[in-house]
Design an enzyme around this catalytic site. Structure first.
Site, PDB file in Angstrom:
ATOM      1  CE  LYS A  19      -5.675  16.844  -6.797  1.00 33.63           C
ATOM      2  NZ  LYS A  19      -4.850  15.992  -5.945  1.00 33.63           N
ATOM      3  N   PRO A 192      -6.373  18.653  10.514  1.00 28.72           N
ATOM      4  CG  PRO A 192      -6.328  16.341  10.100  1.00 28.72           C
ATOM      5  CD  PRO A 192      -7.003  17.377  10.947  1.00 28.72           C
ATOM      6  CB  CYS A 383      -5.301  -3.385 -27.601  1.00 31.41           C
ATOM      7  SG  CYS A 383      -4.053  -2.514 -28.557  1.00 31.41           S
ATOM      8  CG  HIS A 509      -7.480   0.874 -26.309  1.00 28.16           C
ATOM      9  ND1 HIS A 509      -7.083   0.133 -25.227  1.00 28.16           N
ATOM     10  CD2 HIS A 509      -6.438   0.865 -27.177  1.00 28.16           C
ATOM     11  CE1 HIS A 509      -5.851  -0.308 -25.418  1.00 28.16           C
ATOM     12  NE2 HIS A 509      -5.435   0.132 -26.590  1.00 28.16           N
ATOM     13  CD  GLU A 511     -10.162   0.238 -23.343  1.00 31.41           C
ATOM     14  OE1 GLU A 511     -10.781  -0.209 -24.327  1.00 31.41           O
ATOM     15  OE2 GLU A 511      -8.938   0.065 -23.184  1.00 31.41           O
TER      16      GLU A 511
END
Ligand code: GLN
Length: 537
Positions: A19, A192, A383, A509, A511
């Site tokens: 999703k 389904p 970190c 961080h 990222e």
């Protein structure tokens, strides 16, 4: 600006259908037509936020600029849309109940029984509309965690039902389901999906668009069948076939007209053309690498690829920027020792030591760092990874054999990593770390400066411990330099080694800030160093 449109993305049949990726892809397509979009995730669990969850439970905890600890899907939202999210973009059942119970204690509902409907659903609706009310967005896409039919999701589905009624065409519902392929029958099965839509209908919600995850193409016949059984137009049945990379999904969704269906349903103008040139350039580079490198990711959640999601995606972005395929191999920190580090790490072109908490795997991380430091292998410590680099340097270069972080050994004689002053009075565990974006001043003549090409940067944080400045002079004299410092509090943000081709530890961080449009400069430069290391072998 026209009224904000609200798009809901609900999942059915199975979890993990993507999703988050569908929501992000839709956002990208709408953005590429000039609309402003934000994406929000509603999570039906009772934790107030995922900050206290073990990554085994829910994967990585993503941190926003304003310091919210959130679901990892927000990382996808930012990586696709290049628009920062905030506290308002992730709401859990815990937070909803906390707000309602605080109001009850204050006396806001005096005399009344506080109930799921209307009090909890009103709070959910308020949180959904909050982003629209900023006036900044043409579209607010709200992804609802979990799967239709879960007990925990019911108040959310009920809120969607009420909002549809209140907002009419300003609101649209996308249902993401699975159309499984049964190999024995040689057929794709729609049952389904039919059942999932029925479950949704029991709660009074008719989806407008059905997106079908599938491993084989859906025929027109099959789409018509789903349309007929689920009360949607055939053009609103969208195929979402398995893709090689999540970044191909916006292109696949454009082919299936997901964006035009949404615009049509919400009565928005259809005259714009999506401009996805930059996105396509990125995809081209991604699928046409001119070289490849192997990078080791040393961490402790190796069994779970979602635990380091933002780091692996940052390598995808940085790889494409260097026209290089980055093969990231997870290495279990607990398995590394001084004796076997060479065997495990010698063939890698770069080593990243991951963030984390607690004792487990620490000594292995330190052994890995010792090996890359002594053998000139490009190293990035994030970190806890940076903190381990500091401990390793203290132990093996400064000769403080028992040096440690106060987190792992509060009795250490050499606390080279210490609890931050502001943390000493804090008792609770939820949302109390040093969180979110803080400025960092980068020193010239450093790898950091070479990467950023600027002095003033802002990076996101999530930690309690920090380099102990009492040792800074000694470290610098022995060759470990602080090349990035927080200008206000003087906290060490980046360390580098003088006599090493590429050794960088960052307390923040990077990222969390890498996106397709803006790959993070530290990762881009790290991959460049890995390519160089490979060539020099
Ligand atoms: N455990 C360390 C601290 O709290 C590092 C945290 C991290 O790696 N995110 O400072």
């Amino acid at each position: 600006m026209a009224r904000t449109k609200y798009i809901f993305v609900l999942g059915g049949v199975a979890s993990s259908l993507g999703k988050g990726i569908i929501s992000s892809s839709l956002a990208k397509l709408l953005q590429s037509r000039g609309f402003s979009v934000t994406i929000q995730k509603l999570d039906p669990y009772i934790n107030v936020d995922p900050g206290t969850l073990n990554p085994y439970e829910h994967g990585e905890c993503y941190v926003t600029e304003d310091g919210a600890e959130t679901d990892l899907d927000l990382g996808h939202y930012e990586r696709f849309s290049n628009v920062p999210t905030s506290q308002a973009n992730n709401v859990t059942t815990g937070r909803i109940y906390q707000t309602v119970i605080e109001k009850e204690r204050r006396g806001d509902y005096l005399g009344h029984t506080v109930q799921v409907i209307p009090h909890i659903t009103d709070e959910i609706k308020r949180r959904i509309k909050l982003l629209g009310k900023t006036g900044k967005y043409d579209f607010v896409i709200t992804e609802i965690g979990g799967t239709v039919g879960d007990i925990e999701s019911l108040p959310y589905i009920e809120s969607v039902r009420q909002l549809r009624w209140e907002m009419g065409r300003d609101c649209s519902v996308i249902h993401l389901t699975l159309v499984p392929y049964l190999a024995a029958a040689g057929e794709l099965k729609t049952k389904p999906t039919q059942h999932s839509v029925k479950t949704l209908l029991e709660s009074g919600v008719q989806p407008d668009i059905i997106v079908c995850r599938t491993e084989k193409h859906l025929s027109e016949n099959l789409k018509n069948k789903i349309a007929k059984f689920c009360n949607v137009e055939p053009s609103s049945v969208i195929e979402s076939i398995d893709a090689k990379s999540i970044y191909e999904v916006p292109i696949l969704m454009r082919k299936e007209n997901l964006d035009t269906e949404v615009l049509r349903k919400t009565m928005m103008p259809l005259d714009s053309q999506p401009d996805l040139n930059k996105w396509e350039d990125f995809l081209y580079k991604l699928s046409h690498p001119t070289t490849e490198v192997n990078v080791a990711l040393v961490g402790k959640y190796v069994e779970l690829k979602d635990a380091y999601k933002s780091i692996s995606e940052s390598f995808v972005h940085a790889g494409a920027a260097n026209e290089c395929k980055v093969n990231v191999k997870m290495i279990h920190a607990e398995k590394i020792t001084d004796d076997n580090a060479k065997n495990i790490l010698k063939d890698f072109d770069g080593v990243l030591v991951a963030p984390g908490f607690g004792e487990r795997g620490i000594e292995g991380k330190i052994s890995a760092i010792r090996y890359v430091r002594e053998n000139n292998i490009p190293f990035l410590g994030i970190c806890l990874g940076m903190q381990c680099a500091v401990i390793e340097f203290a132990r093996n270069k400064l000769g403080y054999k028992s040096a440690h972080s106060m987190e792992m050994n509060p009795d250490t004689k050499y606390p080279v990593i210490d609890l931050m002053e502001e943390q000493k009075k804090i008792k609770g565990m939820g949302g109390t770390m040093r969180l979110g974006a803080y400025p960092c001043k980068v020193k010239k003549n450093s790898i950091a400066f070479e990467s950023y090409q600027t002095i003033n940067v802002s990076e996101r944080h999530r930690h309690r411990y920090e380099f102990n400045n009492e040792y800074l002079k000694e470290f610098e004299q022995a060759g470990m330099k602080a090349t990035g410092v927080n200008p206000k509090e003087n906290l060490v943000e980046i360390v580098e080694l003088k006599d090493h081709p590429w050794f960088v530890g960052v307390q923040f961080h990077p990222e969390y800030q890498s996106t397709v449009a803006k790959p993070h400069p530290i990762f881009v430069n790290f991959v460049k160093a890995a390519i160089k290391h490979k060539k020099s072998d």
